[in-house]
Design a protein around this motif. Sequence first.
Motif, PDB file in Angstrom:
ATOM      1  N   LEU A 117      37.174  -6.186 -45.409  1.00 24.33           N
ATOM      2  CA  LEU A 117      36.503  -5.046 -46.048  1.00 24.33           C
ATOM      3  C   LEU A 117      34.983  -5.138 -45.890  1.00 24.33           C
ATOM      4  N   CYS A 118      34.407  -6.238 -46.314  1.00 20.42           N
ATOM      5  CA  CYS A 118      32.946  -6.289 -46.320  1.00 20.42           C
ATOM      6  C   CYS A 118      32.406  -7.175 -45.201  1.00 20.42           C
ATOM      7  N   ARG A 119      33.289  -7.677 -44.360  1.00 17.77           N
ATOM      8  CA  ARG A 119      32.916  -8.490 -43.195  1.00 17.77           C
ATOM      9  C   ARG A 119      32.164  -9.752 -43.577  1.00 17.77           C
TER      10      ARG A 119
ATOM     11  N   GLU B  92      34.695   5.041 -35.531  1.00 20.43           N
ATOM     12  CA  GLU B  92      36.130   4.989 -35.785  1.00 20.43           C
ATOM     13  C   GLU B  92      36.643   6.352 -36.225  1.00 20.43           C
ATOM     14  N   ILE B 107      28.746   0.019 -36.191  1.00 17.76           N
ATOM     15  CA  ILE B 107      30.135   0.430 -36.381  1.00 17.76           C
ATOM     16  C   ILE B 107      30.170   1.415 -37.545  1.00 17.76           C
ATOM     17  N   GLU B 109      32.952   2.973 -39.721  1.00 17.26           N
ATOM     18  CA  GLU B 109      34.387   2.842 -39.949  1.00 17.26           C
ATOM     19  C   GLU B 109      34.982   4.185 -40.329  1.00 17.26           C
ATOM     20  N   VAL B 125      26.982  -1.849 -40.117  1.00 13.51           N
ATOM     21  CA  VAL B 125      28.369  -1.463 -40.313  1.00 13.51           C
ATOM     22  C   VAL B 125      28.420  -0.537 -41.517  1.00 13.51           C
ATOM     23  N   ILE B 143      25.428  -4.184 -43.911  1.00 17.57           N
ATOM     24  CA  ILE B 143      26.817  -3.764 -44.089  1.00 17.57           C
ATOM     25  C   ILE B 143      26.879  -2.932 -45.368  1.00 17.57           C
ATOM     26  N   PHE B 145      29.673  -1.337 -47.832  1.00 18.67           N
ATOM     27  CA  PHE B 145      31.122  -1.467 -48.010  1.00 18.67           C
ATOM     28  C   PHE B 145      31.512  -1.083 -49.433  1.00 18.67           C
ATOM     29  N   TYR B 159      30.156  -8.300 -33.033  1.00 16.69           N
ATOM     30  CA  TYR B 159      30.264  -8.486 -31.588  1.00 16.69           C
ATOM     31  C   TYR B 159      30.576  -7.161 -30.932  1.00 16.69           C
TER      32      TYR B 159
END
Lengths: 498, 191
Positions: A117-119, B92, B107, B109, B125, B143, B145, B159
């Motif tokens: 989820l949060c990498r 995505e 990314i 998502e 992300v 990120i 999330f 990556y």
Amino acid sequence: MAYLFQPDYVRYVCSCGSLKPISKMYFCRHCLKIRCGYCVCHEADSHYCPNCMENLPSAEVRLKKNKCSNCFDCPCCFQTLCTRAGQAPLRPPASSADAKQDVKATPKKVYYLSCSLCRWTSRDAGIPDQYVATGGWPEQENPNSTRISTLIDFHKVLASKEKQEQQRKKFPTKRTFLQYEKFGLTSAMVRKRAGKPLEPKSLIQHSDQPAPAVANEEVDDLPAGIFTEAVDITKITTLEQRLQHPDVQAEKINELRPQHKQFLVKRSQRCRGCEHNVSKPEYSPQSIKFKIQLAAFYHVPEIRIVTCEPLRVGVASELLLKICNPTQHQTQISLLPLDTPTTPTTVTASGEEQELKRENIQMGSESPNLLPLAVRQISVTEDPKPITVVSGAEIALPECPLFLPPRDDAAEYDETNDASHFQDDKKVVVWRKGNKIVVRLHVTPFANEQNKGEPVIVGFVLRHGYVNTLATLEHKAPQKSELNVQLFLTLGNLVGTA
Amino acid sequence: MSISAPVNRRSNLKIAAGAVVCEESILKGDITIGARTVIHPKASIVAEAGPIIIGEGNIIEEMATIVNRLPPNIVDSATPALQIIGNYNVFEADCTCEASKVGDNNILENKAFVTRDVELTNGCVIGAACSLIEPEIVPENTIVFGSQCHRREMNDKPYPQIGQLEYLMRVLPSYHHLRKANIKVKSDPAT
């Protein structure tokens, strides 16, 4: 449990007095009472890890502090971490000696933990990669572990002392100070005169006693730049993240460490009245089935609101209710005013109606709880809570009883209409198919100043016939009884006055 | 733009050799697509307010939307706004990107949403169903999330999805009609 008709429009009154939809209730077949999650005894049957489904005996669970040794939760977002495989990261050779080693070493597979989820990865926290897929992760030491263990040890000593004393009390020894009592001195006075402490505390040695916690006024100074430096919120842990791991409470994101996953329990629920199980799951954590599941949904007729005309004060509105018989037996239903007593009745062999009491309910074995008395939870019987719902309308209930045929799964696909078997009052029974009927009622809302703007609630008592099939196990004729359930329907808001 | 003739639309479309752009993708307006970029069927790229330039090695999945949208109160701006998307980004399924500038290795998502005033730098992300609606420049390796759109800085970059990219470039042409490339590769072979 999510239910098709999620807003609780139709609420049943549990024997403990709480109001719940039928999907959240149990029906104890032994004492013929509705039970809910508040009025049953809960017992933890088995502990298991929700991720790896490992099932452990409770003694081992206690040893592992209710946590799985193999599965981890993300310290950042609390999802389950998964193990990922990767190649060992190639580092640029620092010296010629290192370069030689790199040539020799074939690229090894390494494993690290990663959150999908949060990498978050274990590399973020600086935890070295592992060469085996499971286990081997460094455990985080609790900074206060020595203190905690001394305290636990001390309490263990206390507990054993207490146990010894209790055993000693069973075999009373001659008290040493009794000899003084003939002189009119109590043992306490003698001790005082002799300059000894009041109570003989010699059992607890003072060397065992851990040093008490010391309150300290001196705290570390705040860092110099706390008021001047800009706060980088992405590098500081949130309150949830800290409280998830109370023994360390890391302040910076990179101090977070993966947490062992908490075990879940499978629990069985027992009726408080008769100690029979109303819900018992299968032992295996993989199974979602139940050995015993006495849900009210399978035993008590279900009522749904089909339609209700707009409600106006003093005007009768039509209310259509669908009643469904979930049992394997034909049942007779009558709707009674709310003040009807809810004690169950039965018809005796001689044909007279009598109140159903504990003595004349046909029950199975008397003590179904197999746990020893010392361990099992003593059932607490409480008086039912008073119901605070105020009925906001008068409801005209049909006087004739309604008959519902037994549930037949095949009847769902039967096209023929079998309504002609029953002589129904067409004014009351609007529709009939299989084990379901729709009845027409009329509600007349009161002018209620207090509950203005609140939805109108009506209540009545549902009397339904119930066949106690437990008796057939003992080769007796099944006992038929009449059970009463109070129901409250939330019909909606008033649209105006007449 | 949406009413313009297909011939006109095709002429605005510049696809570099080596890109895999499925015929069923929805491409409107002036769009430049770099080499090794994969655009799935039913992905939509709409250059409404100005041209969109997409770099190399991006994966734009089905139902993903990249829109160069006009600011809400301006009907027709004199200077066309340019939307630039860098290299090796992954869009995505069902994400929406209106960001004026997207760097490399980002990314987005599923169901992520990025509004036009946001600039994504490198290695960001945007998590599933997270949305960025306030104007900002997202720092590198951020990120976003969770349902609360928590933020965190990642230690290492995501990556580039080389394996996935190569697989798609092999598989997609066998099952889908592709749009033809109309410009030569001009980038150096190193990237």
